[in-house]
Design an enzyme around this catalytic site. Structure first.
Site, PDB file in Angstrom:
ATOM      1  N   HIS A 150      30.816 -11.063   2.131  1.00 12.09           N
ATOM      2  CA  HIS A 150      30.742  -9.876   1.209  1.00 12.09           C
ATOM      3  C   HIS A 150      29.453  -8.883   1.426  1.00 12.09           C
ATOM      4  CE1 HIS A 150      31.038  -7.483  -2.498  1.00 12.09           C
ATOM      5  NE2 HIS A 150      29.948  -8.094  -2.915  1.00 12.09           N
ATOM      6  N   ASP A 152      27.494  -5.730   0.649  1.00 16.15           N
ATOM      7  CA  ASP A 152      27.191  -4.405  -0.469  1.00 16.15           C
ATOM      8  C   ASP A 152      26.575  -3.473   0.269  1.00 16.15           C
ATOM      9  OD1 ASP A 152      27.551  -6.087  -3.045  1.00 16.15           O
ATOM     10  OD2 ASP A 152      25.890  -7.122  -2.115  1.00 16.15           O
ATOM     11  N   ASP A 265      33.796  -9.150  -6.230  1.00 17.64           N
ATOM     12  CA  ASP A 265      32.201  -8.913  -6.803  1.00 17.64           C
ATOM     13  C   ASP A 265      32.227  -8.042  -8.080  1.00 17.64           C
ATOM     14  OD1 ASP A 265      29.615 -10.083  -7.014  1.00 17.64           O
ATOM     15  OD2 ASP A 265      29.081  -8.476  -5.862  1.00 17.64           O
ATOM     16  N   ASP A 402      27.469 -13.518   0.363  1.00 17.01           N
ATOM     17  CA  ASP A 402      27.085 -12.265   0.841  1.00 17.01           C
ATOM     18  C   ASP A 402      26.470 -12.384   1.980  1.00 17.01           C
ATOM     19  OD1 ASP A 402      27.822 -11.799  -1.666  1.00 17.01           O
ATOM     20  OD2 ASP A 402      25.452 -11.561  -2.498  1.00 17.01           O
ATOM     21  N   HIS A 540      30.106  -1.260  -6.559  1.00 17.34           N
ATOM     22  CA  HIS A 540      29.663  -2.023  -7.716  1.00 17.34           C
ATOM     23  C   HIS A 540      28.314  -2.470  -7.747  1.00 17.34           C
ATOM     24  CE1 HIS A 540      30.826  -5.024  -4.609  1.00 17.34           C
ATOM     25  NE2 HIS A 540      29.752  -5.780  -5.096  1.00 17.34           N
TER      26      HIS A 540
END
Length: 1135
Positions: A150, A152, A265, A402, A540
């Site tokens: 994951h 970001d 998420d 993450d 997000h």
């Protein structure tokens, strides 16, 4: 547990409801027949499209035929009279019911006790038991393990920092290890990161990526530019980032299959995203952050896998297969099974010697021949327990967290150890298990192989508001960093307007088939940059306001760049279309009237100056980028009050001069400048000329007057200039127009609203309230969480606060300048639909050293009980219910664009120009959050509070609509009383709500304002109007042009070049019928030759929403038939 707010239902209303219920019981059979008949009407409409209604008997606005020129294209305005259609065809859909589902969100909330009981090793669940005999050689437990990382695009670090520090290495590693072992699988979601990787990848790396995607080792899931937030986002940006990701994939990988959506998420889930995925051709999706009480209930009922249906769906066409991850998080400790201390032992990155370990005290052991049996047996036990929460013998396991797989060493630890475990499991024929690596689509394919989708339960609703533990509801991020939430909507407005006008300029250059000076590629590169910068912010941790300060600043710079890029595109494209003979990319002919100096300050208007210039006139163009005619006020900043206005050489008498204050909360008049308000009248997708003349001899635009209640509040300074200042000694302040009368107290509190048409007085009080934050340890508000210290407290007027009234012929205002905030109520008197609404602007700048959250509180006499409505992403509306059994913060919901309360007599709507939180904690009351400042971290990972507040202007429209007016339609031949009873029953039970067309149109105007362009060069000609499309007024009132988007040339390089393909995306509203308003518009479906001339169009295809797949071949004369409440995308290839 915080004090809860109990709903306060009116006893008289309950008695009335009981009587109505008795009447409805007596008419049950009749209503059943009615519903059946309406559904038959709908079925006929679905099978055979409704023919275009005959033209109205009277035109909306009779005009003389006139010609307007778009380059070499002649546009003739038609004065053909078309009869107004009956409401039968328009409203039959509204009077039918959606297809029922197995369960919906309200049933879950009504049923759940919300008691926080200890579930054992699965703290938020229950003890799970199984019998090994339930699996056999013919019915094995099939395990699909999905490795993922994951990533970001901004959170603790910026997007680019994350790429250089981690994500580049992750993609390098994944491409390398999958290439070396065909058994290994992986999924990737964020195209923004993949784009950066692609730009610096070697040719061999690119080739390898193509290979592992082609052989289905690497699956692209969702394929959006980011994994977007689903609470604050607007559907325009959600779809735009999805298209950008999908177009990028098509350019580098060709027509790669996109089957599944992955959203592990986002902090809650909207059915709008499910709709976008399904309409883009995807078949399945998986989600994670669902309220832990709902997860527990779904797990008990084995309903964690369901078919998600839209709330309006009459035909089940919107259904998508959905999987909910059952446990606390998406990391390895919470995905293999119910016991995190066991699952953590199988996260091999945490093995001895690593920088991370298991917090439960036992770290993973590398798999060897000596321990493989015990380790495999322990892991299988967790898999078996997890499988008990689902209906089938297929279990889905995730392996990631993450920013995982940053090195080959880490990747080998995970893949090789699991390979050993799976090899051993599969060899144990007595265990009856079949385990393998797989992608998300591999899982769904295995799941549906023996269990068809029709055997799974169906679901309707959303998944807000999310709570991850205790009373920790994630309703704070609905309002965090409100400055940038507002900026997000401004960027969307500029991007959409620039896309449309650029596409039409681009079509013109293609038509000329010769070299011209229009900088096609340069402007297209600016568009791509704006698209991608807006897309990254939909992440997000972007629009949510949940990133670290320096990351928020980076997002702000990206948004500022997007605005300035879009402004340049609008200026250049408009100049090219308006002045083809004088256009040069090296000469600025037009300049946007609005200036954005920095990313963290509010925009300013550029001054139109007459001082020291021989030329005493200045020309501006007003660009209407919306579907309906705009009759509204436009504000310009000038340096003289002695002006008059013309358009097409005719004097525009509807204008007004207001004072310019020295600051937004100042009471001092700036005598150097003035605000000129012009009543403009611009048809849809038209640029229209208005000329301002400086003159001391011609009659000037009238000046507004300023009134005060108290002598000491009078404007400060040596002079008020030409403006008259009055002192009014009254206990009540009134503003009136032809529709509404507003009454304020002398303290500026709006107290009553009167509808002058119906002579109906509405009890209505506005105020501002504030919340603090809980002082308990690990129980305070932060970027994510809203944990208040009790109920809201009213913010009273202080001795230094003032009330100011400005009155003019076109608009009047009441302004409250408070120490904590500013409020400005506006009521127009311009003979347009704007006269139906009260415009409200708020100004906040929270810079104190304390926890504070401000909210507007509207208190009405509406008896809505414990129910209210909010929009989802500006795309649909859902019924909410306030529950006393959950804490206050759990009753706050996202409001991306709109909320309303209603009873049988009145509907009150709040339309918003920015997203925020909203609640209706008591009957008749609506709270809209404005901004929040939190000094402490809420322990959700960002590691800081929210203390970087900027000065924020929020914009709202307040709309009051009689429910009786809305129901007065002649839609069917059945008895009107029966129709009313049916609608009341449907309205009280339906999960969805329907704004009126008036509300839809006003919301569109709020989100997409007109754009004003100043001419800055001496031009030989200044045409009065330029129509962008072939047919004027081409949009029916329930259609909306979402975008007209030029597509990128399909080439494998980093140079963005406009292709000959243009995406036309159209939405059709679902709405409550109101003949009084609706009859002012036409409902004739457009054809493609209404947009461009038929000889400009090579081909037309209807595609999936994100343009991935072709659905139907069409012709230029085909009617554009969009289903109610939905969107359609068409790809036009131009010549």
């Amino acid at each position: 547990m915080l004090q809860s707010v109990s709903p306060n239902r009116n006893e008289h209303q309950n008695a009335g409801d009981q009587q109505l219920d008795e009447r409805l019981d007596n008419l049950e059979k009749s209503i059943h027949d009615l519903n059946k008949s309406v559904k038959e009407v709908h079925k006929k409409q679905k099978d055979q499209p409704i023919p275009a209604p005959p033209p109205p008997t009277q035109p909306v606005r009779p005009v003389e035929p006139q010609q307007e020129v778009l380059g070499e294209k002649t546009v003739i305005k038609s004065t053909e009279k078309k009869p107004i259609p009956s409401s039968k065809e328009r409203c039959a859909w509204r009077e039918s019911s959606p297809t029922k589902t197995t369960f919906e969100i309200r049933q879950l909330y009504d049923k759940l006790p919300f008691d926080d009981t200890d579930g054992g090793v699965w703290k938020q669940g229950f003890d799970i038991q199984y019998s090994p005999s339930q699996w056999t050689s013919d019915k094995k437990l099939k395990v699909i393990l999905m490795p993922h990382s994951h990533c970001d695009p901004g959170w603790i670090h910026t997007f680019e920092e994350y790429f250089s520090q981690a994500t580049k290495h992750i993609i390098d590693t994944v491409v390398d290890i999958l290439d070396k072992n065909e058994k290994y699988k992986f999924v990737w979601a964020e195209m923004s990161f993949l784009s950066l990787w692609w730009d610096q990848a070697s040719s061999s790396q690119k080739q390898t990526l193509r290979k592992i995607v082609q052989n289905k080792q690497l699956e692209i899931v969702t394929g959006g530019w980011v994994m977007n937030d689903e609470a604050n986002t607007h559907y325009f940006a959600m779809l735009d980032q999805l298209i950008e990701g999908h177009q990028f994939l098509e350019n580098i990988l060709g027509n790669v299959s996109l089957q599944s959506g992955w959203a592990n998420d986002p902090f809650g889930y909207s059915p709008t995203m499910a709709y976008l995925l399904r309409s883009s051709g995807m078949k399945h999706m998986a989600i994670q952050r669902v309220h832990y009480h709902i997860k527990k209930e779904l797990a008990k009922q084995k309903q964690l896998e369901f078919v998600w249906q839209q709330t309006w769906d009459r035909t089940t066409s919107t259904r998508i297969m959905t999987h909910v991850l059952p446990f606390y998080s998406y990391d390895v400790p919470h995905t293999c099974g119910p016991d995190p201390k066991v699952c953590c032992q199988f996260d091999f990155k945490r093995a001895r010697g690593s920088s991370v370990s298991c917090p439960w005290g036992k770290d993973p052991a590398i798999i060897t021949n000596d321990n493989v049996q015990e380790r495999a047996e322990t892991l299988l036990d967790q898999y078996r327990k997890k499988s008990q929460l689902y209906q089938t013998n297929v279990v889905f396991i995730q392996l990631g967290d993450d920013f995982r797989y940053t090195s080959m060493e880490e990747a080998k630890k995970q893949f090789e150890n699991y390979d050993k475990l799976f090899t051993y499991m599969n060899q144990r024929t007595d265990w009856h298990v079949e385990a393998r690596f797989g992608t998300l689509s591999d899982y769904f394919e295995e799941l549906l192989r023996n269990t068809p989708q029709s055997q799974f339960p169906t679901y309707m609703g959303d998944f807000f508001t999310y709570a991850d533990r205790a009373d920790h509801y994630w309703s704070g991020y609905f309002t965090s960093r409100e400055f940038f939430k507002r900026m997000d909507r401004i960027v969307e407005s500029y991007l959409r307007a620039s896309e449309i006008i650029y596409s039409l300029a681009h079509v013109k250059t293609l038509e000329q088939k010769s070299s011209n000076q229009f900088p096609n590629k340069d402007l297209f590169n600016l568009l791509v940059k704006a698209r991608r910068n807006l897309g990254v912010f939909q992440h997000h941790d972007g629009v949510t306001g949940t990133a670290k300060d320096h990351v928020v600043n980076d997002y702000g710079l990206k948004l500022e760049t997007a605005i300035k890029s879009a402004q340049t595109v609008i200026e250049q494209a408009a100049a090219y279309l308006l002045f083809p003979n004088e256009f040069s990319p090296k000469t600025d002919l037009l300049l946007s009237n609005t200036e954005f100096k920095t990313y963290e300050s509010l925009p300013n208007q550029r001054i139109i100056s007459f001082n020291g210039q021989e030329q005493k006139l200045r020309v501006v163009y007003v660009y209407n980028p919306t579907d309906q005619r705009r009759v509204q006020l436009v504000k310009l900043l000038i340096d003289t009050h002695q002006v008059y206005v013309t358009s097409n050489q005719q004097v525009v008498t509807a204008c007004q001069i207001d004072p310019k204050w020295t600051g937004r909360k100042s009471n001092m008049i700036d005598n150097k400048y003035f605000e000129l308000l012009i009543l403009v009248d611009v048809e849809s997708y038209v640029l229209k000329e208005y000329t301002i003349h400086a003159s001391t001899t011609h009659q000037s635009c009238p000046l507004s007057t300023i009134e005060y209640i108290k002598e000491k509040e009078k404007a400060m300074g040596s002079s008020s200039g030409p403006f008259k200042l009055d002192l009014v000694n009254e206990n009540e302040i009134k503003l009136n127009n032809r529709f509404l009368s507003l009454s304020f107290s002398k303290d500026g509190v709006l107290q009553t609203v009167k509808n002058l048409k119906s002579d109906e007085k509405i009890s209505f009080v506005t105020g501002v309230v504030r919340y603090g934050s809980s002082s308990q340890s690990d129980h305070n508000s932060g970027a994510y969480l809203f944990l208040p210290d009790g109920e809201a407290k009213e913010v009273a007027m202080g001795s230094h606060d003032l009330v100011r009234i400005q009155r003019g012929p076109l608009v009047s205002r009441v302004e409250i300048l408070h120490e904590l905030y500013g409020l400005q109520y506006k009521l127009t008197n311009i003979n347009s639909t704007d006269d139906n609404v009260v415009e409200l602007g708020t100004l906040t700048h929270l810079n104190m050293n304390q926890d504070i959250e401000l909210a507007l509180r509207f208190t009405t006499g509406i008896k809505n009980g414990d129910e209210f409505f909010t929009d989802l992403n500006g795309f649909q509306t859902i019924r909410r219910k306030t529950y006393s059994k959950i804490p206050l913060q759990g009753n706050v919901y996202p409001m991306p664009a709109m909320a309303y309360i209603e009873d049988d007599h009145m509907r009150f709507s709040v339309l918003a120009g920015q997203p925020s939180g909203v609640a209706s904690l008591k009957s008749g009351v609506v709270d809209v959050f404005l901004d929040r400042r939190l000094t402490r971290d809420d322990n959700r990972g960002v590691g800081q509070g929210v203390t970087d507040n900027r000065e924020v202007i929020s914009t709202f429209k307040l709309l009051f609509e009689s429910r009786q007016t809305v129901r007065k339609t002649n839609s069917l031949k059945f008895n009107r009383i029966l129709i009313d009873l049916f609608l009341q029953t449907a309205d009280r039970t339906s999960l969805t709500g329907y704004p009126t067309l008036l509300a839809h149109h006003q919301s569109i105007e709020l989100l997409y304002p007109v754009h004003v362009l100043q001419t800055i060069s001496n031009l030989k000609t200044t045409p009065n109007e330029l129509a962008l499309f072939v047919k004027p007024n081409l949009f029916p009132s329930d259609y909306h042009l979402v975008n007209l988007r030029t597509l990128n040339e399909n080439r494998d390089d980093s140079i963005y070049s406009p292709s000959t393909n243009v995406a036309l995306i159209i939405r059709r509203f679902a709405y409550d019928c109101d003949d009084n308003y609706d009859s002012s518009f036409h409902f004739e479906q457009p054809t493609f030759e209404h947009f461009l001339r038929s000889n400009q169009i090579q081909s037309v295809e209807q595609t999936t929403l994100s343009l991935r797949d072709v659905k139907t071949q069409l012709t230029v004369t085909s009617k554009i038939d969009v289903s109610f409440a939905e969107m359609s995308t068409y790809k036009l290839q131009v010549k």
